[in-house]
Scaffold this motif. Structure first.
Motif, PDB file in Angstrom:
ATOM      1  N   GLN A  84       0.829  -1.208   0.000  1.00 28.25           N
ATOM      2  CA  GLN A  84       0.000   0.000   0.000  1.00 28.25           C
ATOM      3  C   GLN A  84       0.864   1.259   0.000  1.00 28.25           C
ATOM      4  O   GLN A  84       0.573   2.216  -0.715  1.00 28.25           O
ATOM      5  CB  GLN A  84      -0.939   0.004   1.211  1.00 28.25           C
ATOM      6  N   ILE A  85       1.925   1.256   0.797  1.00 30.85           N
ATOM      7  CA  ILE A  85       2.832   2.416   0.836  1.00 30.85           C
ATOM      8  C   ILE A  85       3.471   2.637  -0.530  1.00 30.85           C
ATOM      9  O   ILE A  85       3.521   3.764  -1.029  1.00 30.85           O
ATOM     10  CB  ILE A  85       3.923   2.225   1.914  1.00 30.85           C
ATOM     11  N   ILE A  86       3.946   1.563  -1.143  1.00 35.12           N
ATOM     12  CA  ILE A  86       4.646   1.654  -2.427  1.00 35.12           C
ATOM     13  C   ILE A  86       3.708   2.122  -3.540  1.00 35.12           C
ATOM     14  O   ILE A  86       4.079   2.957  -4.358  1.00 35.12           O
ATOM     15  CB  ILE A  86       5.282   0.288  -2.808  1.00 35.12           C
ATOM     16  N   LEU A  87       2.502   1.599  -3.588  1.00 33.38           N
ATOM     17  CA  LEU A  87       1.595   1.905  -4.701  1.00 33.38           C
ATOM     18  C   LEU A  87       0.707   3.122  -4.484  1.00 33.38           C
ATOM     19  O   LEU A  87       0.157   3.655  -5.444  1.00 33.38           O
ATOM     20  CB  LEU A  87       0.722   0.685  -5.001  1.00 33.38           C
ATOM     21  N   TYR A 183      19.837   0.623  -5.939  1.00 27.46           N
ATOM     22  CA  TYR A 183      18.614  -0.066  -5.545  1.00 27.46           C
ATOM     23  C   TYR A 183      17.442   0.409  -6.397  1.00 27.46           C
ATOM     24  O   TYR A 183      17.372   1.588  -6.753  1.00 27.46           O
ATOM     25  CB  TYR A 183      18.239   0.267  -4.092  1.00 27.46           C
ATOM     26  N   ASN A 184      16.520  -0.493  -6.662  1.00 28.12           N
ATOM     27  CA  ASN A 184      15.217  -0.068  -7.169  1.00 28.12           C
ATOM     28  C   ASN A 184      14.147  -1.027  -6.672  1.00 28.12           C
ATOM     29  O   ASN A 184      14.401  -2.195  -6.406  1.00 28.12           O
ATOM     30  CB  ASN A 184      15.176   0.107  -8.693  1.00 28.12           C
ATOM     31  N   ILE A 185      12.976  -0.479  -6.498  1.00 32.92           N
ATOM     32  CA  ILE A 185      11.805  -1.276  -6.124  1.00 32.92           C
ATOM     33  C   ILE A 185      11.092  -1.630  -7.411  1.00 32.92           C
ATOM     34  O   ILE A 185      10.903  -0.785  -8.277  1.00 32.92           O
ATOM     35  CB  ILE A 185      10.877  -0.492  -5.173  1.00 32.92           C
ATOM     36  N   ASN A 186      10.681  -2.880  -7.530  1.00 33.99           N
ATOM     37  CA  ASN A 186      10.024  -3.364  -8.737  1.00 33.99           C
ATOM     38  C   ASN A 186       8.699  -4.018  -8.309  1.00 33.99           C
ATOM     39  O   ASN A 186       8.707  -4.985  -7.548  1.00 33.99           O
ATOM     40  CB  ASN A 186      10.928  -4.381  -9.424  1.00 33.99           C
ATOM     41  N   VAL A 187       7.585  -3.466  -8.773  1.00 38.67           N
ATOM     42  CA  VAL A 187       6.262  -4.024  -8.469  1.00 38.67           C
ATOM     43  C   VAL A 187       5.551  -4.326  -9.784  1.00 38.67           C
ATOM     44  O   VAL A 187       5.463  -3.463 -10.658  1.00 38.67           O
ATOM     45  CB  VAL A 187       5.393  -3.044  -7.631  1.00 38.67           C
ATOM     46  N   ASN A 188       5.084  -5.546  -9.921  1.00 35.29           N
ATOM     47  CA  ASN A 188       4.233  -5.914 -11.053  1.00 35.29           C
ATOM     48  C   ASN A 188       2.806  -5.995 -10.534  1.00 35.29           C
ATOM     49  O   ASN A 188       2.556  -6.656  -9.530  1.00 35.29           O
ATOM     50  CB  ASN A 188       4.645  -7.253 -11.640  1.00 35.29           C
TER      51      ASN A 188
END
Length: 191
Positions: A84-87, A183-188
């Motif tokens: 939820q925080i990320i999106l 670093y990177n955050i990756n969300v599918n």
């Protein structure tokens, strides 16, 4: 399955490429400074796993990375809250009520060569449809990047910049030379 381009006229090819270029969304200052700090603190507390092979197109031993795979975290409450925080910035900007997270991870790339080298073109998920997207969030400034195969587009890693694109787009990491870690955050996710 995501609709693929079938060769036709040159005009059709140009229209298709322009459509895909439009589909790569860039959002600067994705998180508030406070949220970005909180996200980085969470990442610093989680363990990393070594992946000696980044993807099926790997060609040498320098194409590895470390990974935090959050969907496999046993603490499902953490996974839900962190997702939820990320999106939430994306959902707010696009006025979307909810999405379904398919995969959520943080990548750690280490400088191993004195020149930029690549990680191998890949798609994040093999089976996708037109509602599947990838969100990448860069967590520091570096000369590393994400390169898109058919769009001839390279997006440089800038702290707190997010890019969103159809999960079906082939892309690859360009390793950094000016920082030891990137670093990177990756969300599918599916809309």
């Amino acid at each position: 399955m995501f609709r693929t381009f079938k060769p036709g006229s040159l005009i059709d090819a140009i229209k298709y490429l322009l459509l895909i270029l439009i589909m790569i969304d860039i959002i600067h200052n994705y998180f508030t400074n406070e949220t970005l700090s909180q996200v980085i603190k969470v990442i610093e507390t989680k363990p990393w796993s070594l992946f000696k092979k980044m993807n099926p197109n790997q060609q040498n031993e320098h194409q590895f990375h470390f990974l935090q795979e959050y969907r496999e975290d046993k603490d499902l409450d953490f996974v839900k809250k962190f997702g939820q925080i990320i999106l939430s910035p994306y959902l707010k900007i696009k006025k979307i009520k909810s999405v379904s997270i398919q995969r959520m991870r943080t990548n750690l790339f280490i400088k191993t060569l004195p020149y930029n080298h690549v990680g191998g073109f890949h798609v994040d998920r093999q089976v996708t449809n037109e509602r599947d997207f990838t969100l990448l969030i860069y967590l520091e400034d570096s000369n590393g990047a994400t390169e898109f195969k058919y769009q001839s587009k390279k997006i440089i890693s800038e702290k707190n910049k997010a890019i969103i694109f159809p999960t079906s787009l082939e892309h690859q990491t360009i390793f950094q030379t000016d920082k030891l870690f990137r670093y990177n955050i990756n969300v599918n996710f599916r809309v």
